[in-house]
Structure formats: structure tokens, C-alpha cells
Design a protein around this motif. Structure first.
Motif, PDB file in Angstrom:
ATOM      1  N   MET A 243       0.831  -1.230  -0.568  1.00  0.00           N
ATOM      2  CA  MET A 243       0.244   0.507  -0.033  1.00  0.00           C
ATOM      3  C   MET A 243       0.984   1.281   0.052  1.00  0.00           C
ATOM      4  O   MET A 243       1.102   1.782   0.694  1.00  0.00           O
ATOM      5  N   TRP A 244       1.308   0.734  -1.123  1.00  0.00           N
ATOM      6  CA  TRP A 244       2.185   2.405  -0.911  1.00  0.00           C
ATOM      7  C   TRP A 244       1.925   3.419  -3.292  1.00  0.00           C
ATOM      8  O   TRP A 244       1.728   2.590  -3.449  1.00  0.00           O
ATOM      9  N   LYS A 245       2.429   4.994  -2.981  1.00  0.00           N
ATOM     10  CA  LYS A 245       2.829   5.086  -4.287  1.00  0.00           C
ATOM     11  C   LYS A 245       3.863   6.040  -4.639  1.00  0.00           C
ATOM     12  O   LYS A 245       3.752   6.816  -3.513  1.00  0.00           O
ATOM     13  N   ILE A 246       4.918   6.463  -5.554  1.00  0.00           N
ATOM     14  CA  ILE A 246       5.380   7.642  -5.639  1.00  0.00           C
ATOM     15  C   ILE A 246       4.736   8.715  -6.919  1.00  0.00           C
ATOM     16  O   ILE A 246       4.192   8.203  -8.127  1.00  0.00           O
ATOM     17  N   ILE A 247       4.258   9.317  -6.482  1.00  0.00           N
ATOM     18  CA  ILE A 247       3.777  10.481  -7.692  1.00  0.00           C
ATOM     19  C   ILE A 247       5.336  11.616  -7.352  1.00  0.00           C
ATOM     20  O   ILE A 247       5.168  11.646  -6.933  1.00  0.00           O
ATOM     21  N   LYS A 248       4.841  11.975  -9.034  1.00  0.00           N
ATOM     22  CA  LYS A 248       5.340  13.133  -9.391  1.00  0.00           C
ATOM     23  C   LYS A 248       4.357  14.213 -10.293  1.00  0.00           C
ATOM     24  O   LYS A 248       3.700  13.816 -11.251  1.00  0.00           O
ATOM     25  N   ASP A 249       4.746  15.121 -10.089  1.00  0.00           N
ATOM     26  CA  ASP A 249       3.866  16.307 -10.888  1.00  0.00           C
ATOM     27  C   ASP A 249       1.862  15.728 -10.825  1.00  0.00           C
ATOM     28  O   ASP A 249       1.419  16.071 -11.923  1.00  0.00           O
ATOM     29  N   GLU A 250       1.417  15.347  -9.554  1.00  0.00           N
ATOM     30  CA  GLU A 250       0.458  14.958 -10.144  1.00  0.00           C
ATOM     31  C   GLU A 250       0.170  13.395 -10.810  1.00  0.00           C
ATOM     32  O   GLU A 250      -1.191  13.376 -10.727  1.00  0.00           O
ATOM     33  N   GLN A 251       0.968  12.860 -10.778  1.00  0.00           N
ATOM     34  CA  GLN A 251       1.237  11.925 -11.564  1.00  0.00           C
ATOM     35  C   GLN A 251       2.037  10.545 -10.391  1.00  0.00           C
ATOM     36  O   GLN A 251       2.655  10.494 -10.479  1.00  0.00           O
ATOM     37  N   VAL A 252       0.343   9.498 -10.645  1.00  0.00           N
ATOM     38  CA  VAL A 252       1.357   8.058 -10.065  1.00  0.00           C
ATOM     39  C   VAL A 252       1.965   7.761 -11.213  1.00  0.00           C
ATOM     40  O   VAL A 252       2.018   7.261 -11.688  1.00  0.00           O
ATOM     41  N   ILE A 253       3.798   7.590 -10.162  1.00  0.00           N
ATOM     42  CA  ILE A 253       4.532   7.097 -11.506  1.00  0.00           C
ATOM     43  C   ILE A 253       5.222   5.470 -11.601  1.00  0.00           C
ATOM     44  O   ILE A 253       5.644   4.485 -12.162  1.00  0.00           O
ATOM     45  N   LEU A 254       4.642   5.000 -10.235  1.00  0.00           N
ATOM     46  CA  LEU A 254       5.138   3.422  -9.248  1.00  0.00           C
ATOM     47  C   LEU A 254       4.064   3.267  -8.346  1.00  0.00           C
ATOM     48  O   LEU A 254       4.219   4.276  -7.481  1.00  0.00           O
ATOM     49  N   GLN A 255       3.435   2.362  -8.116  1.00  0.00           N
ATOM     50  CA  GLN A 255       3.038   1.459  -6.594  1.00  0.00           C
ATOM     51  C   GLN A 255       2.899   0.448  -6.801  1.00  0.00           C
ATOM     52  O   GLN A 255       3.366  -1.234  -7.676  1.00  0.00           O
ATOM     53  N   GLY A 256       2.661  -0.050  -5.832  1.00  0.00           N
ATOM     54  CA  GLY A 256       2.830  -1.477  -4.575  1.00  0.00           C
ATOM     55  C   GLY A 256       2.026  -2.448  -5.723  1.00  0.00           C
ATOM     56  O   GLY A 256       1.843  -3.399  -5.535  1.00  0.00           O
ATOM     57  N   GLN A 257       0.822  -1.294  -4.789  1.00  0.00           N
ATOM     58  CA  GLN A 257      -0.739  -2.419  -4.897  1.00  0.00           C
ATOM     59  C   GLN A 257      -1.163  -2.533  -6.578  1.00  0.00           C
ATOM     60  O   GLN A 257      -1.549  -3.364  -6.312  1.00  0.00           O
ATOM     61  N   SER A 258      -0.943  -2.271  -7.810  1.00  0.00           N
ATOM     62  CA  SER A 258      -1.206  -2.648  -8.421  1.00  0.00           C
ATOM     63  C   SER A 258      -0.505  -2.805  -9.509  1.00  0.00           C
ATOM     64  O   SER A 258      -0.455  -3.679 -10.265  1.00  0.00           O
ATOM     65  N   ASN A 259       0.929  -3.496  -8.887  1.00  0.00           N
ATOM     66  CA  ASN A 259       1.534  -4.339  -9.716  1.00  0.00           C
ATOM     67  C   ASN A 259       0.918  -5.479 -10.160  1.00  0.00           C
ATOM     68  O   ASN A 259       0.597  -6.576  -9.184  1.00  0.00           O
ATOM     69  N   THR A 260       1.383  -6.069 -11.475  1.00  0.00           N
ATOM     70  CA  THR A 260       1.496  -7.275 -11.749  1.00  0.00           C
ATOM     71  C   THR A 260       2.845  -7.923 -12.143  1.00  0.00           C
ATOM     72  O   THR A 260       3.206  -9.212 -12.120  1.00  0.00           O
ATOM     73  N   GLY A 261       3.670  -8.254 -11.769  1.00  0.00           N
ATOM     74  CA  GLY A 261       4.811  -8.464 -12.158  1.00  0.00           C
ATOM     75  C   GLY A 261       5.527  -9.472 -10.949  1.00  0.00           C
ATOM     76  O   GLY A 261       5.271  -8.986  -9.961  1.00  0.00           O
ATOM     77  N   SER A 262       7.248  -8.799 -10.931  1.00  0.00           N
ATOM     78  CA  SER A 262       8.012  -9.555  -9.765  1.00  0.00           C
ATOM     79  C   SER A 262       8.369  -8.468  -9.026  1.00  0.00           C
ATOM     80  O   SER A 262       8.492  -7.156  -8.827  1.00  0.00           O
ATOM     81  N   ASN A 263       8.684  -8.742  -7.552  1.00  0.00           N
ATOM     82  CA  ASN A 263       9.677  -7.707  -6.895  1.00  0.00           C
ATOM     83  C   ASN A 263      10.601  -6.881  -7.131  1.00  0.00           C
ATOM     84  O   ASN A 263      10.785  -6.075  -7.356  1.00  0.00           O
ATOM     85  N   ASP A 264      12.117  -7.774  -7.994  1.00  0.00           N
ATOM     86  CA  ASP A 264      12.408  -7.752  -8.665  1.00  0.00           C
ATOM     87  C   ASP A 264      12.485  -6.570  -9.918  1.00  0.00           C
ATOM     88  O   ASP A 264      12.857  -5.360 -10.067  1.00  0.00           O
ATOM     89  N   ASP A 265      11.060  -7.325 -10.623  1.00  0.00           N
ATOM     90  CA  ASP A 265      10.423  -5.955 -11.766  1.00  0.00           C
ATOM     91  C   ASP A 265      10.292  -4.244 -11.166  1.00  0.00           C
ATOM     92  O   ASP A 265      10.942  -4.064 -11.734  1.00  0.00           O
ATOM     93  N   LEU A 266       9.793  -4.843 -10.323  1.00  0.00           N
ATOM     94  CA  LEU A 266       9.387  -3.549  -9.296  1.00  0.00           C
ATOM     95  C   LEU A 266      10.454  -2.597  -9.172  1.00  0.00           C
ATOM     96  O   LEU A 266      10.478  -1.601  -8.780  1.00  0.00           O
ATOM     97  N   ASP A 267      11.042  -3.465  -8.597  1.00  0.00           N
ATOM     98  CA  ASP A 267      12.611  -3.312  -7.864  1.00  0.00           C
ATOM     99  C   ASP A 267      13.400  -2.018  -8.879  1.00  0.00           C
ATOM    100  O   ASP A 267      13.726  -1.003  -8.814  1.00  0.00           O
ATOM    101  N   ASP A 268      13.461  -2.792 -10.001  1.00  0.00           N
ATOM    102  CA  ASP A 268      14.101  -2.276 -11.384  1.00  0.00           C
ATOM    103  C   ASP A 268      13.649  -0.996 -11.521  1.00  0.00           C
ATOM    104  O   ASP A 268      14.438  -0.356 -12.334  1.00  0.00           O
ATOM    105  N   LEU A 269      12.463  -0.779 -11.462  1.00  0.00           N
ATOM    106  CA  LEU A 269      11.993   0.710 -11.661  1.00  0.00           C
ATOM    107  C   LEU A 269      11.280   1.599 -11.203  1.00  0.00           C
ATOM    108  O   LEU A 269      12.243   2.890 -10.864  1.00  0.00           O
ATOM    109  N   LEU A 270      12.197   0.721  -9.747  1.00  0.00           N
ATOM    110  CA  LEU A 270      12.143   2.327  -8.238  1.00  0.00           C
ATOM    111  C   LEU A 270      13.463   2.764  -8.317  1.00  0.00           C
ATOM    112  O   LEU A 270      13.724   4.054  -8.741  1.00  0.00           O
ATOM    113  N   GLN A 271      14.687   1.674  -9.015  1.00  0.00           N
ATOM    114  CA  GLN A 271      15.899   2.334  -8.506  1.00  0.00           C
ATOM    115  C   GLN A 271      15.958   3.405 -10.161  1.00  0.00           C
ATOM    116  O   GLN A 271      16.494   4.307 -10.179  1.00  0.00           O
ATOM    117  N   GLN A 272      15.548   3.376 -11.190  1.00  0.00           N
ATOM    118  CA  GLN A 272      15.456   4.138 -11.866  1.00  0.00           C
ATOM    119  C   GLN A 272      14.815   5.332 -11.871  1.00  0.00           C
ATOM    120  O   GLN A 272      15.068   6.677 -12.410  1.00  0.00           O
TER     121      GLN A 272
END
Length: 155
Positions: free
Chosen positions: A61-90
Motif C-alpha cells: 500500500m504505497w505510491k510514488i507521485i511526480k507532478d500529480e501523476q502516479v509513476i509507481l505503486q505497489g498495490q496494482s503491480n502484476t510483475g515480480s518484486n524484482d521487476d518493481l524494484d528495477d523500476l524504482l531504481q530508475q
């Protein structure tokens, strides 16, 4: 139990600190660390250090927002933890400039580069966020807006 106003002086020391570590962990949970790197010898961890200040949730239950747009979030992710972490690192995280609770009772971290990180209060079963403080203290924020303070065994 404490209110946000009572615990805020314990976490305001994190203001101005730069993000030194960010990870998506098990079950799409999020940890974002600020300040000095604190090294450890735990081989099971991806990183050899924690931040002096760590803000984390143990759920998705978290999300990252930039300019009022959600750019990454945990609750609706369908990939793996590693996939989401790769996006976070960017995502380039900046310095922490403010911590607040919004009208939805979410804990919001605001960064100096226009990013905000929201730890969401939608799940009544779990805590919203845990904040590990310097000197082994930690705070836990619950859905009902109560805060607990305790001492951590993390060294």
C-alpha cells in the motif's frame, strides 16, 4: 500511543537528508532510506547498509507521485518484486523536505525534486508505515492515526 504532532519532533531531523537507499522488498513492500549509510553484515540483504532514517511499509500500500501523476505503486503491480524494484531504481530521489498526513490519513514524504511518497492507509489490518530512527528507535503509524514508539533490535 501518540499523535502525529507528538512524534513529528522525532522525525524532523530527517529533513534535508538525501535518499541513500530504496528497495521494493517481499510482497511489494517499500523501504526508502535517508541520511548516512549504516553498514551491517547481514548477507541475506541486497544492500550492505541501511540509511540513518528508514521509512518502510510491510505491505503493497504505497505510491510514488511526480507532478500529480502516479509513476509507481505497489498495490496494482502484476510483475515480480524484482521487476518493481528495477523500476524504482530508475527514479531519482532527492532530499526529504517535509512529512505530513493528508486528508486520507496517508503518510506523505515530500522530496525537493517534486516527488512525493505516500504510505497508504487503506488496510486496517496492518500498520501503515514504520520509521526507523537513528539510535535504534522506531515509530509505527497505524490506520487509526495512533503512533507507537519503541526500541529496535536492528544494529
Amino acid at each position: 500511543m501518540y499523535t502525529f504532532e507528538q512524534v513529528l519532533p522525532l522525525i524532523e531531523g530527517s529533513y534535508g537528508e538525501t535518499c541513500c537507499r530504496k528497495r521494493v522488498d517481499y510482497y511489494y513492500s517499500l523501504a526508502v532510506d535517508f541520511g548516512k549509510k549504516i553498514y551491517h553484515n547481514k548477507k541475506r540483504n541486497v544492500d550492505s547498509f541501511y540509511g540513518e532514517w528508514q521509512f518502510r511499509t510491510y505491505n503493497r500500500m504505497w505510491k510514488i507521485i511526480k507532478d500529480e501523476q502516479v509513476i509507481l505503486q505497489g498495490q496494482s503491480n502484476t510483475g515480480s518484486n524484482d521487476d518493481l524494484d528495477d523500476l524504482l531504481q530508475q527514479i531519482e530521489f532527492g532530499r526529504l523536505i517535509n512529512i505530513s498526513i493528508n486528508t486520507d490519513l496517508d503518510l506523505v514524504l515530500e522530496l525537493d525534486n517534486g516527488l512525493s511518497i505516500e504510505f497508504l492507509s487503506r488496510s486496517k489490518e496492518e500498520e501503515i508505515c514504520v520509521i526507523f530512527l537513528p539510535n535504534n528507535g522506531y515509530l509505527t503509524y497505524h490506520f487509526n492515526q495512533d503512533w507507537e514508539y519503541d526500541i529496535s533490535d536492528i544494529q
